[in-house]
Design an enzyme around this catalytic site. Sequence first.
Site, mmCIF file in Angstrom:
data_model
loop_
_atom_site.group_PDB
_atom_site.id
_atom_site.type_symbol
_atom_site.label_atom_id
_atom_site.label_comp_id
_atom_site.label_asym_id
_atom_site.label_seq_id
_atom_site.Cartn_x
_atom_site.Cartn_y
_atom_site.Cartn_z
ATOM 1 N N HIS A 1 -6.701 -6.314 -0.802
ATOM 2 C CA HIS A 1 -5.562 -5.492 -0.388
ATOM 3 C C HIS A 1 -4.823 -6.216 0.736
ATOM 4 C CE1 HIS A 1 -3.554 -1.649 -0.628
ATOM 5 N NE2 HIS A 1 -3.679 -1.443 0.672
ATOM 6 N N SER B 1 0.833 -1.198 0.000
ATOM 7 C CA SER B 1 0.000 0.000 0.000
ATOM 8 C C SER B 1 0.871 1.254 0.000
ATOM 9 C CB SER B 1 -0.973 -0.051 1.179
ATOM 10 O OG SER B 1 -2.040 0.852 0.991
ATOM 11 N N ASP C 1 -8.206 -6.144 -5.766
ATOM 12 C CA ASP C 1 -7.910 -5.011 -4.884
ATOM 13 C C ASP C 1 -8.592 -3.769 -5.443
ATOM 14 O OD1 ASP C 1 -6.873 -3.026 -3.275
ATOM 15 O OD2 ASP C 1 -4.799 -3.734 -3.386
#
Length: 763
Positions: free
Chosen positions: A498, A348, A468
């Site tokens: 994610h 991320s 995601d």
Amino acid sequence: MRFNHFSIVDKNFDEQLAELDQLGFRWSVFWDEKKILKDFLIQSPTDMTVLQANTELDVIEFLKSSIELDWEIFWNITLQLLDFVPNFDFEIGKATEFAKKLNLPQRDVEMTTETIISAFYYLLCSRRKSGMILVEHWVSEGLLPLDNHYHFFNDKSLATFDSSLLEREVVWVESPVDTEQKGKNDLIKIQIIRPKSTEKLPVVITASPYHLGINEKANDLALHEMNVDLEKKDSHKIHVQGKLPQKRPSETKELPIVDKAPYRFTHGWTYSLNDYFLTRGFASIYVAGVGTRGSNGFQTSGDYQQIYSMTAVIDWLNGRTRAYTSRKKTHEIKATWANGKVAMTGKSYLGTMAYGAATTGVDGLEVILAEAGISSWYNYYRENGLVRSPGGFPGEDLDVLAALTYSRNLDGADYLKGNDEYEKRLAEMTTALDRKSGDYNQFWHDRNYLINSDQVRADVLIVHGLQDWNVTPEQAYNFWQALPEGHAKHAFLHRGAHIYMNSWQSIDFSETINAYFSAKLLDRDLNLNLPPVILQENSKEQVWSAVSKFGGDDQLKLPLGKTAVSFAQFDNHYDDESFKKYSKDFNVFKKDLFENKANEAVIDLELPSELTINGPIELEIRLKLNDSKGLLSAQILDFGPKKRLEDKARVKDFKVLDRGRNFMLDDLVELPLVESPYQLVTKGFTNLQNKDLLTVSDLKADEWFTLKFELQPTIYHLEKADKLRVILYSTDFEHTVRDNRKVTYEIDLSQSKLIIPIESVKK
């Protein structure tokens, strides 16, 4: 259950013998096969008295008998070493067949001294049921001493560094930026965890603006209102220019140099993959960057000032900038223990910093492992001239993220001295990011790493979930496509959302990265034969395939209309009750949308043949609406009941992955294959006034026009007669502004189509 081995490096027989010898397996080619088996079991940290050899004998009895060793008995015994239970997990007498189903490395050859030695070599490289390859499990059980020196097997560093003797230091690195314009370089706090060793150590850096704390209250107060009308925009061209912030020179004042940092720390979040590398001789450094707790500066959120505050650590490790033992800058400290070679890891925001750092071309950064990273911040918070929230976070924007990660305010003294300036700069950021128009501008251009992709020198390893919808797959796809031709790059594309994938049962991910990092950071040859794309298949459990590219060369055009004259329409407006219900919980809206209960046009398409989508589907739509502003949302489902992979991993066994020697134990997980009514394949959103990224056009009410825009890229396999459900609508309660005006959209389906990129998957 099926194992997928990508970390195994082919070795010739002499190399196998030499590596086995270093583990303590010192065999002669003149020994018979049973003697080699006996010595293998004696030297290994296992209790061979509990092992079964065939339907009648245990291993001790078998070794004393006159029965010859064959491949069936070999697998009867060795499957137990891989944690499989005889008579329950597999049937004694059918072990070879079971090993084949597991996809364990094996060859159909006559058993000889040489072939059984090779079989044991590759057995040590094989994955156990509980998630570790056999040699790593045995090293964690004491096969090799903890001598704080490097040992390798099959090109992977082994866990021979003592995790009980780790050095934990805090230093402050001088960055080349002055984000508050105070006339001095911002100091950046870093946390170092390194094995105590006389070896020069490589470093795995995780750059995480979250690492030293987050301000959730400030985040919640900064969230933007989503229940607003879409803005009408004047037609114009957008102009941006490429520019990078000026780097300030390092300070030159001479200071006393010390070799030990006085500040220590005891605990904090660590990435389990970094923990894995710690015990294999790779130091870990965690850096949060400008505007975070213990550092100087403003949280600039994604621009190159923030990136430079991260790459300053790499400069320090290579002697190009200074670090201090405290923020007072009274003593300098050097990284005399480091070899100067660096990898970056993390998911991320963490993977985002790796992308950004790579595009600086900083010397010493050898490889990045960017997991679900952002390559362009515009594409995270905007899409095609439209404010578009990341999945699961309506109302968030880059200023909200700045408020969350400006953790300096968590310390009272920093709050007193810096909050007024922070509030001023945050307000400037809110204006610059321009939620009113949703257009690309200089603010977003300054946070677009793709424009500097030609500067990348590090090898690029990408991990991204094709389900995601927070950091969408286009972030990985666009970085992949932007890299110069021939650049060293590999992508792991999984079916999760994610999430991390370093503790999955089905793939030897950590070991593969080990082989890569060991080569790049320890000056060894890279012998790993890794395909360009490692793809988790969407309709099979625990199956991964090698794919030659991310993005197909061919196209399939599917018309949306089934007849020569075919129209569909939908309204934008919801009654008060529905609008409040959907605004309160966007998941209720998503469920209704997928079940054709929202304001939408639904087109079901049956596929004429088996195909694999590879890349972004393009939607070509002929439409009109009774207004001069509008937005279009599209989602495509694989529709119909069948088994599909869930997007979240489930625990298969608790705390069975040992990252060293009884160190940072981790759960074993996997994506389960479950029955489901549908699965999202892709989606996309666009402002109808934005025909391309840098052009805003007038939209005339009640006039037909043709629009083309790309949906999120994917690789997705479909069988003949599978059904694609195309959903067209306007307001999306998860992603877009919740515009509730009375607008009607009409689609000419006979003049509309899907343009699908296709590429066959290599088996």
